[in-house]
Design a protein around this motif. Structure first.
Motif, PDB file in Angstrom:
ATOM      1  N   VAL A 380       0.917  -1.008  -0.032  1.00  0.00           N
ATOM      2  CA  VAL A 380      -0.175  -0.181  -0.231  1.00  0.00           C
ATOM      3  C   VAL A 380       0.686   1.562   0.010  1.00  0.00           C
ATOM      4  N   ALA A 381       0.193   2.478  -1.398  1.00  0.00           N
ATOM      5  CA  ALA A 381       1.903   3.287  -0.801  1.00  0.00           C
ATOM      6  C   ALA A 381       1.051   4.597  -1.358  1.00  0.00           C
ATOM      7  N   ASN A 382       1.502   6.002  -0.540  1.00  0.00           N
ATOM      8  CA  ASN A 382       0.624   6.849  -1.089  1.00  0.00           C
ATOM      9  C   ASN A 382       1.297   7.816  -2.394  1.00  0.00           C
ATOM     10  N   LEU A 383       0.056   8.218  -3.114  1.00  0.00           N
ATOM     11  CA  LEU A 383       0.442   8.444  -4.498  1.00  0.00           C
ATOM     12  C   LEU A 383       0.083   9.593  -4.767  1.00  0.00           C
ATOM     13  N   ASN A 384      -1.151   9.946  -4.099  1.00  0.00           N
ATOM     14  CA  ASN A 384      -0.953  11.525  -4.406  1.00  0.00           C
ATOM     15  C   ASN A 384      -1.864  12.440  -3.231  1.00  0.00           C
ATOM     16  N   GLU A 385      -1.688  13.186  -2.564  1.00  0.00           N
ATOM     17  CA  GLU A 385      -2.052  14.312  -1.398  1.00  0.00           C
ATOM     18  C   GLU A 385      -2.818  15.494  -2.235  1.00  0.00           C
ATOM     19  N   GLU A 386      -4.054  15.652  -2.377  1.00  0.00           N
ATOM     20  CA  GLU A 386      -4.633  17.249  -2.580  1.00  0.00           C
ATOM     21  C   GLU A 386      -5.320  17.649  -1.331  1.00  0.00           C
ATOM     22  N   GLY A 387      -4.903  18.478  -0.782  1.00  0.00           N
ATOM     23  CA  GLY A 387      -6.054  19.273  -0.224  1.00  0.00           C
ATOM     24  C   GLY A 387      -6.268  18.030   1.221  1.00  0.00           C
ATOM     25  N   ASP A 388      -7.734  17.825   1.473  1.00  0.00           N
ATOM     26  CA  ASP A 388      -7.761  16.529   2.307  1.00  0.00           C
ATOM     27  C   ASP A 388      -8.333  15.245   1.843  1.00  0.00           C
ATOM     28  N   ASP A 389      -7.676  15.211   0.554  1.00  0.00           N
ATOM     29  CA  ASP A 389      -8.047  13.473  -0.273  1.00  0.00           C
ATOM     30  C   ASP A 389      -6.433  13.286  -0.533  1.00  0.00           C
ATOM     31  N   ILE A 390      -6.880  11.544  -0.285  1.00  0.00           N
ATOM     32  CA  ILE A 390      -5.504  11.064  -1.076  1.00  0.00           C
ATOM     33  C   ILE A 390      -5.658   9.954  -1.203  1.00  0.00           C
TER      34      ILE A 390
END
Length: 840
Positions: A380-390
């Protein structure tokens, strides 16, 4: 010079001039007659050109008047037919028999053949005639039409060059006429065929145009019907989805009761048989419930009644629930299961945890189901964060069977699996991946699949969640379910002899190892270009590519082989230090001499497995226990066989009587040809040619327990290599004696066990009662099963064998059966194709 001399000289010159004038008159007359004859012949020939062309007809037109022009007692033409010459024409006809006798005499003396090679008119003599014989080969552009023979009334000395030249011109013109006639007839027939084809094509195009117009009209009506049917189908689909949803829901209630009651029943006092039956019922009910749940979810998605929820959940807790399920499932299959959540992934999220867990369970369960050895991994990886969205990326990797490239696009279709045979082999309804993709898309994500270059598959999907208040990134999470059971080795056996293949594979099977077989080094290199092999057992002397060249390619870093350091164990009938060192110098890790003993083979495998294994990895070997757990079954009853130590031969195949019978049968079929090769080579004094079959017989005979033949063959090999030719005849006689004793006993054994049939017992072809279509259908089905379900393919051989047992095709079925028993799928496929062609 005196006056009388001058008078005589003048008189001589006057006579010479008179003779020349007569000769010139003859030349002019001959040329006119010849030209007129050829002109008439050409006119007649052009007016008589017919498709039923016969060379003799044109010969007659050109040559009928030839005796009037040149002083011939008889003329004839011999036509060439199938490398022989036959009389086709003779003028006068009453001299035909004499001409044939003269021609036979010329053929016997070689003069006929000599004349065929000349490009001119020649004069020869015959023992049967005092006349000169004129020959002229009538050779055209492409072939020789025949031979002209003229029996001249003049002697060879009196026949002038002018007459010969005139004859040459006439015969050459006749040859041109023959060539031109053949070409004209070919052109005529070609034009007729072309006209016929044009006529047929015109008719066909006209029919097609009419049919096309009719189809256009039909399509107009069909389109209207399809629009109406589409509307009806949409309504029916909604009704179907509603029905499936209702029925699936109704079925779940009694199914839950069945599972619960079965579980309670299992906790009561039951005997072993009842307990086993109860467990089968419970497992079957659980499987059925899983299918019903899939159908329910699918029907809800199709009917639009399923929508994602948005609740607060902890990502790590949900993944831990998934891991708890699959770690045990992987352990039961001796697989490594790992999970890695990267350090920048937030754990408190807003989304649909139930559907996320459902997608993960579907994909990971699939990965474990289709993986027989190796590992399954979740990342499981963090691909992108934009404001409150992940946006998170989920990757499931396995080392399983992979996905055929042509099936990837249709993989997520409803009721679809990568291969239809996987449904039978692994189970499932083919809904899991379709539901997972629809659920992922319903939550705004994407799901895709691809193959791993090293083998296996990769499934990836992305989902976007909202971060909850007071959130923090997780620490890196790593969990692993290590394999604690014995690691099951997968070996590549490189051996060209079927007897040795069977024995080695039987030993490996008894120890629980899996294997593939290659008949030569070239095919072995192709297999080693794919992952999954732990060790190679390599024969030395093989066709196409021997063991020395093969190991050289394996160690070459530029070759296609994946693991250039894979342990390679040499298998050879030579046990001398010189031969062992040659194997080591070539790049082999170790050496096993034939005959192969189970404990020796296991010791070598254990030795090099331990050296190869990285003990820091989760998988552990305990190969030493395999020898302790190896129990020799009781040997079947075998009568004594002269020249064979049955107990020794049985020990090499785990005392399995059926396998040993197959080994003896293969030896009986193959070794006789090898012994014949040896005998022919020795009889002709080509001793070097005998060494290769001798080497094969040494190893094979030792492996089946034929020690006397192996020892006699070894002595023969030593005598040839040592060039002890004076003593070679005695050594060879000992070898023949040992082989005769062995094969006499084997022949009795084969007949007693029904392994041989006389030619009189076989029908020359299919009996009228044999169903050709049935045989063809069974063979095609077997061909489709070879790669996916070899056990089912083997079962089909018994049905085909029953039908063809008394036909001339029984041996073909036996070859297919032997190939499948030894897992030689390529050889089996080729044999099936050959038999299919014979059936057709």
């Amino acid at each position: 010079m005196t006056k009388d001399d001058l008078i005589k000289k003048c008189h001589y010159l006057e006579q010479r001039v008179e003779a020349l004038e007569k000769l010139n008159q003859w030349y002019a007359s001959s040329l006119d007659t010849g030209a007129n004859m050829m002109r008439i012949a050409h006119i007649n020939y052009e007016n008589n050109v017919i498709p039923e062309f016969q060379p003799v007809d044109i010969i007659k037109l050109f040559l009928n008047d030839l005796p009037n022009l040149i002083l011939f007692k008889a003329i004839a033409f011999f036509t060439q037919q199938d490398f022989d010459f036959k009389l086709s024409f003779c003028n006068p006809n009453e001299m035909s028999s004499s001409v044939v006798e003269i021609a036979d005499d010329l053929i016997d003396t070689g003069k006929f053949a000599w004349a065929l090679k000349q490009e001119r008119t020649v004069i020869v003599d015959s023992n049967l005639s005092d006349n000169s014989i004129v020959l002229h080969a009538m050779t055209g552009q492409n072939d020789t039409w025949g031979m002209f023979i003229g029996i001249s009334e003049e002697s060879a000395q009196t026949m002038t060059i002018s007459r010969l030249n005139l004859l040459y011109i006439i015969l050459k013109e006749c040859t041109y006429a023959l060539d031109n006639t053949a070409l004209q007839i070919e052109l005529l027939m070609h034009n007729r065929n072309l006209e016929h084809k044009i006529e047929e094509s015109t008719k066909f195009i006209s029919r097609q145009n009419r049919q096309l117009q009719e189809k256009v009209e039909d399509l107009r009506h069909t389109r209207k019907s399809l629009i109406m049917a589409k509307n009806e189908a949409e309504e029916a689909n909604k009704a179907k989805s509603l029905f499936l949803a209702n029925m699936s829901h109704e079925i779940r209630t009694p199914m839950n009761a069945i599972i619960g009651m079965t579980r309670l029943l299992g906790e009561t006092k039951l005997n072993a048989r009842q307990s086993r039956y109860c467990e089968i019922v419970k497992n079957s009910a659980i499987d059925l419930l899983a299918i019903i749940n899939d159908i329910l979810d699918f029907s809800k998605i199709e009917s639009g009644k399923l929508s994602p929820e948005k609740t607060l959940f902890n990502l790590i807790e949900e993944i831990t629930k998934v891991n708890d399920i699959h770690a045990l499932e992987a352990k039961n299959k001796n697989l490594v299961y790992t999970c890695l959540v990267q350090d920048n992934v937030f754990h408190n999220l807003l989304g649909d945890p139930v559907r996320l867990r459902q997608v993960l369970i579907n994909l990971i369960s699939n990965a474990i189901k289709f993986t027989q050895r190796g590992e399954v991994k979740l990342e499981v990886a963090n691909l992108n964060e934009e404001g409150d969205d992940i946006t998170l990326g989920f990757t499931i990797t396995d080392t399983g069977i992979g996905i055929p490239p042509e099936k990837i696009e249709s993989l997520f279709n409803t009721f679809t699996q990568a291969d239809p045979s996987t449904t039978r082999l692994y189970g499932g309804a083919g809904l899991g991946l379709s539901i997972s993709k629809k659920l992922t898309e319903m939550m705004g994500g994407e799901l895709s699949a691809q193959n791993r270059p090293e083998g296996g598959s990769i499934f990836k999907f992305t989902l976007t969640f909202q971060k909850a208040p007071d959130n923090e990134a997780t620490k890196p999470l790593f969990c692993s379910a290590p394999l604690k059971a014995d690691y099951k080795l997968h070996l590549l056996v490189v051996e060209d002899n079927e007897v040795n293949q069977t024995i080695i594979c039987e030993i490996l099977k008894n120890f629980g190892f899996t294997y593939d077989v290659s008949p030569n080094g070239k095919e072995a290199l192709e297999k080693l270009a794919n992952p999954g092999y732990d060790m190679v057992l390599m024969d030395i002397q093989m066709p196409v590519m021997d063991g020395y060249e093969a190991v050289k390619q394996i160690r070459d870093s530029s070759s296609q082989v994946l693991d250039h350091n894979i342990p390679v164990i040499a298998m050879t009938a030579h046990a001398l230090d010189k031969e062992r060192n040659k194997c080591f110098d070539a790049g082999m890790n170790d050496h096993i001499s034939k005959p192969i003993f189970p404990d020796t083979l296991l010791n070598v495998i254990t030795k090099w497995t331990d050296k190869k294994r990285d003990y820091s990895a989760p998988c552990l070997y305990s190969l030493e226990e395999k020898m302790n757990n190896y129990k020799e079954p009781k040997a079947d009853n075998f009568s004594e066989l002269p020249g064979i130590k049955i107990k020794s031969g049985l020990a090499r195949v785990g005392n399995n009587g059926d396998v040993y019978t197959r080994v003896l049968t293969k030896f009986y079929k193959t070794a006789s040809s090898l012994i014949s090769e040896i005998q022919i080579a020795v009889d002709y004094g080509d001793y070097k040619a005998a060494l290769e079959p001798i080497h094969t017989v040494i190893g094979v005979s030792a492996n089946i327990g034929a020690d006397d033949l192996s020892f006699a063959t070894q002595k023969l090999e030593n005598a040839i290599k040592g060039e002890e030719y004076d003593n070679l005849r005695d050594v060879f006689e000992n070898f023949k004696g040992a082989s005769n004793i062995l094969f006499k006993g084997l022949e009795t054994f084969m007949q007693h066990n029904g392994r041989t049939k006389t030619a009189n017992n076989k029908k020359a072809d299919f009996d009228s009662t044999v169903d050709r279509k049935r045989i063809k259908s069974l063979l095609q089905k077997m061909s489709a099963l070879i790669e996916d379900d070899i056990s089912e393919a083997q079962n089909l051989t018994f049905e085909i064998e029953k039908i063809l047992s008394d036909t001339s095709f029984a041996d073909d079925v036996g070859i297919i059966k032997d190939a499948l028993e030894n897992y030689l799928t390529d050889a089996a496929g080729e044999s099936i194709e050959r038999l299919l062609k014979r059936v057709e």
